[in-house]
Design a protein around this motif. Structure first.
Motif, PDB file in Angstrom:
ATOM      1  N   VAL A  10      38.631  27.521  28.482  1.00 41.87           N
ATOM      2  CA  VAL A  10      37.883  26.445  29.130  1.00 41.87           C
ATOM      3  C   VAL A  10      37.854  26.638  30.647  1.00 41.87           C
ATOM      4  N   ASN A  11      38.994  27.017  31.232  1.00 43.70           N
ATOM      5  CA  ASN A  11      39.076  27.202  32.679  1.00 43.70           C
ATOM      6  C   ASN A  11      38.982  28.667  33.095  1.00 43.70           C
ATOM      7  N   TYR A  12      38.593  29.508  32.161  1.00 43.57           N
ATOM      8  CA  TYR A  12      38.450  30.936  32.448  1.00 43.57           C
ATOM      9  C   TYR A  12      37.245  31.133  33.363  1.00 43.57           C
ATOM     10  N   PRO A  13      37.349  31.951  34.412  1.00 41.02           N
ATOM     11  CA  PRO A  13      36.225  32.130  35.342  1.00 41.02           C
ATOM     12  C   PRO A  13      34.955  32.589  34.635  1.00 41.02           C
ATOM     13  N   GLU A  14      33.833  31.998  35.014  1.00 40.95           N
ATOM     14  CA  GLU A  14      32.559  32.324  34.377  1.00 40.95           C
ATOM     15  C   GLU A  14      32.209  33.797  34.528  1.00 40.95           C
ATOM     16  N   GLU A  15      32.553  34.390  35.663  1.00 35.76           N
ATOM     17  CA  GLU A  15      32.229  35.801  35.870  1.00 35.76           C
ATOM     18  C   GLU A  15      33.009  36.711  34.934  1.00 35.76           C
ATOM     19  N   ARG A  16      34.106  36.195  34.383  1.00 40.63           N
ATOM     20  CA  ARG A  16      34.866  36.966  33.401  1.00 40.63           C
ATOM     21  C   ARG A  16      34.364  36.697  31.979  1.00 40.63           C
ATOM     22  N   LYS A  17      33.911  35.466  31.747  1.00 38.81           N
ATOM     23  CA  LYS A  17      33.420  35.121  30.411  1.00 38.81           C
ATOM     24  C   LYS A  17      32.242  36.001  29.991  1.00 38.81           C
ATOM     25  N   VAL A  18      31.343  36.296  30.921  1.00 37.55           N
ATOM     26  CA  VAL A  18      30.144  37.052  30.563  1.00 37.55           C
ATOM     27  C   VAL A  18      30.475  38.456  30.094  1.00 37.55           C
ATOM     28  N   ASN A  19      31.667  38.949  30.458  1.00 39.32           N
ATOM     29  CA  ASN A  19      32.083  40.284  30.033  1.00 39.32           C
ATOM     30  C   ASN A  19      33.124  40.235  28.911  1.00 39.32           C
ATOM     31  N   SER A  20      33.223  39.073  28.268  1.00 41.19           N
ATOM     32  CA  SER A  20      34.135  38.905  27.144  1.00 41.19           C
ATOM     33  C   SER A  20      33.333  38.902  25.851  1.00 41.19           C
ATOM     34  N   LEU A  21      33.863  39.550  24.816  1.00 40.37           N
ATOM     35  CA  LEU A  21      33.144  39.609  23.539  1.00 40.37           C
ATOM     36  C   LEU A  21      33.007  38.228  22.925  1.00 40.37           C
ATOM     37  N   THR A  22      34.118  37.511  22.764  1.00 43.29           N
ATOM     38  CA  THR A  22      34.057  36.221  22.092  1.00 43.29           C
ATOM     39  C   THR A  22      33.514  35.112  22.988  1.00 43.29           C
ATOM     40  N   GLN A  23      33.700  35.228  24.297  1.00 39.43           N
ATOM     41  CA  GLN A  23      33.252  34.175  25.202  1.00 39.43           C
ATOM     42  C   GLN A  23      31.928  34.491  25.892  1.00 39.43           C
TER      43      GLN A  23
END
Length: 284
Positions: free
Chosen positions: A104-117
């Motif tokens: 939930v609080n994971y940085p958006e710039e990291r989420k876009v490079n995450s498989l599940t997120q």
């Protein structure tokens, strides 16, 4: 001299018309049985039949569409209404557990490079952030996830690789808590698929710490449906890299989810996309 008939008589000597078999009743019974079997098979098809003749369905909606927003909100409401979750929250040892929502609080710039997120996030795929109930000693956790039809390998059946990914992340969450710097990599992941995991349902991942020593942690886990049917079981070994002490692990902690002191409220795990029509137009 009597003429010879070219057609054999269907009437046998000594047999009356009342004694002949009535095929009409057999035809009617067979028709009713066939119709009933077809109807039950259509409503409650056995798993082998779904493999042979899968049901087709529409693909995941556009993440920014109103349909996606509606579906996501509906799933979030359904999650918090699950009798299974209510039972967990009302257990006798409930005060020994806490709830959190990873990412939930994971940085958006990291989420876009995450498989599940990133790639797999959205209505029809992984619509919600996982809801985790974890023991305060971090030795056991229960994760509730919704899997849509957009993550299938076979139509209507969730891809085994996706289940392995979800298991890997859930097992890692427990393991990382018991490594010196709360960071590790998967050294071994052993998975046994026990039954087909159907799409469009909430599934439960139950993980436990088996042992932890130095830079190594061993964990086990399983995936079940809400009725407790075993779908997958697994074990894994996580090892912390020697260079972990030099890394900033704040992002990892944010990905794991911070402990809370109260049950998670509805809406905290449903990232609501904004329709393009609601975005203010930029001036040229």
């Amino acid at each position: 001299m009597q003429p010879i008939s070219m057609h054999p008589s269907t009437h046998h000597e000594g047999e009356t018309s009342d004694e002949r078999p009535d095929n009409t009743a057999l035809v009617v019974s067979g028709t009713l049985l066939g119709a009933t079997t077809f109807t039950l098979g259509a409503l409650y098809p056995p798993d082998p039949l779904l493999f042979i003749s899968p049901r087709s369905a529409a693909g995941p909606p556009d993440p920014s569409s109103q349909l996606a927003i509606t579906l996501t909100n509906s799933l979030e409401s359904s999650l918090h209404s699950l009798p299974y979750l209510q039972k967990l929250r009302n257990r006798a040892d409930a005060d020994e557990w806490y709830e959190t929502r990873p990412f939930v609080n994971y940085p958006e710039e990291r989420k876009v490079n995450s498989l599940t997120q990133g790639a797999l996030r959205g209505a029809g795929k992984l619509a919600l952030y996982p809801l985790v109930r974890a023991r305060k000693d971090e030795k056991e956790a229960i994760v509730i996830v919704h899997v849509g039809r957009g993550v299938c390998g076979h139509e209507g059946i969730v891809h085994g690789g996706l289940l392995a990914t979800i298991l890997d992340e859930s097992l890692a969450r427990v393991a990382f808590q018991h490594l010196p710097n709360n960071l590790g990599v998967t050294a071994n992941l052993n998975i046994n698929y026990k039954a087909a995991t159907k799409a469009d349902q909430f599934i439960v991942i139950h993980t436990k710490l088996e042992s932890a020593k130095g830079r190594k942690a061993v964990v086990s886990g399983e995936i079940t449906d809400l009725d407790g049917k075993l779908l997958v079981d697994a074990s894994a070994v996580f090892v912390e890299p020697k260079y972990a002490k030099y890394l900033n692990t704040n992002a990892i902690k944010e990905a794991l989810g911070e402990p809370t002191h109260a049950p998670i409220l509805p809406g905290s795990g449903a990232p609501i996309p904004i329709p393009p029509s609601a975005t203010p137009a930029q001036s040229s």
